[in-house]
Design an enzyme around this catalytic site. Structure first.
Site, PDB file in Angstrom:
ATOM      1  N   CYS A  10      31.115   1.503  14.282  1.00  0.00           N
ATOM      2  CA  CYS A  10      31.957   2.570  14.191  1.00  0.00           C
ATOM      3  C   CYS A  10      31.869   3.564  14.822  1.00  0.00           C
ATOM      4  O   CYS A  10      31.050   3.534  15.913  1.00  0.00           O
ATOM      5  CB  CYS A  10      31.846   2.960  12.696  1.00  0.00           C
ATOM      6  SG  CYS A  10      33.487   3.413  11.898  1.00  0.00           S
ATOM      7  N   CYS A  82      35.773  -0.104  11.953  1.00  0.00           N
ATOM      8  CA  CYS A  82      36.540   1.012  11.983  1.00  0.00           C
ATOM      9  C   CYS A  82      38.021   0.658  12.384  1.00  0.00           C
ATOM     10  O   CYS A  82      38.069  -0.597  13.061  1.00  0.00           O
ATOM     11  CB  CYS A  82      35.862   2.079  12.917  1.00  0.00           C
ATOM     12  SG  CYS A  82      35.891   1.760  14.470  1.00  0.00           S
ATOM     13  N   CYS A  89      38.497   1.845  18.408  1.00  0.00           N
ATOM     14  CA  CYS A  89      36.985   1.518  18.067  1.00  0.00           C
ATOM     15  C   CYS A  89      36.283   1.089  19.246  1.00  0.00           C
ATOM     16  O   CYS A  89      36.686   0.658  20.372  1.00  0.00           O
ATOM     17  CB  CYS A  89      37.104   0.424  17.076  1.00  0.00           C
ATOM     18  SG  CYS A  89      37.912   0.576  15.751  1.00  0.00           S
TER      19      CYS A  89
END
Length: 166
Positions: A10, A82, A89
């Site tokens: 993430c 994410c 991302c």
């Protein structure tokens, strides 16, 4: 037998990827080495720690890690959790297989402490369900098989990706 390696990513490695790491390690840590990292690491969110404690998983010892810590390493699976309107991302070179599933970032939600915690619980539960599906659909080791009764018996071997064994 050497464990396969999984990296959850993430941007901040503060909530979603930390929860995914904790969940996946709890579910499948006996057969996978599990890690998480981010492109711009921050401190692990206290609400992520609290919502994981709520189901008996302790991530209080986790720390946010930079993807740079893993440069040059290879992972069997790289999983991005994410997502935002700009799809900004991180990407990691060194994965054999890549998966991406966007989850709302509970750490940026503005609301009361109770509302924030409820969102963390919701994202945690969504992550768990998706991770179980990911495992049963794409990551079952060669030596594992499905145990169905009746008509479905033997329908999905460990590498049959058309049918989830769950």
């Amino acid at each position: 037998m050497e464990k396969e390696r999984v990296l959850f990513m993430c941007i901040h490695n503060a909530a979603r990827s930390q929860m995914a790491e904790g969940l996946f390690r709890d579910l499948y840590g006996d057969i996978f080495d599990v890690y998480s990292a981010g492109s711009e690491p921050h401190t692990v969110d206290p609400l992520a720690i609290k919502c994981m404690e709520d189901i008996g998983i302790d991530i209080s010892h986790h720390r946010s890690k930079s993807l740079k810590e893993f440069e040059g390493q290879e992972f069997d699976y790289v999983v991005t959790v994410c997502g935002n309107p700009y799809n900004a991302c991180p990407f990691f070179v060194g994965g054999k297989k890549y998966f991406k599933q966007p989850f709302e970032d509970p750490s940026v939600f503005e609301g009361t402490e109770e509302e924030k915690f409820e969102l963390f619980l919701k994202i945690r539960d969504e992550l768990r369900e998706w991770l179980e599906d990911l495992y049963y659909s794409y990551m079952i080791p060669n030596d594992e098989s499905c145990n169905f009764s009746g008509e479905l018996e033997g329908c999905c071997g460990p590498r049959d990706k058309e049918f989830s064994c769950r």
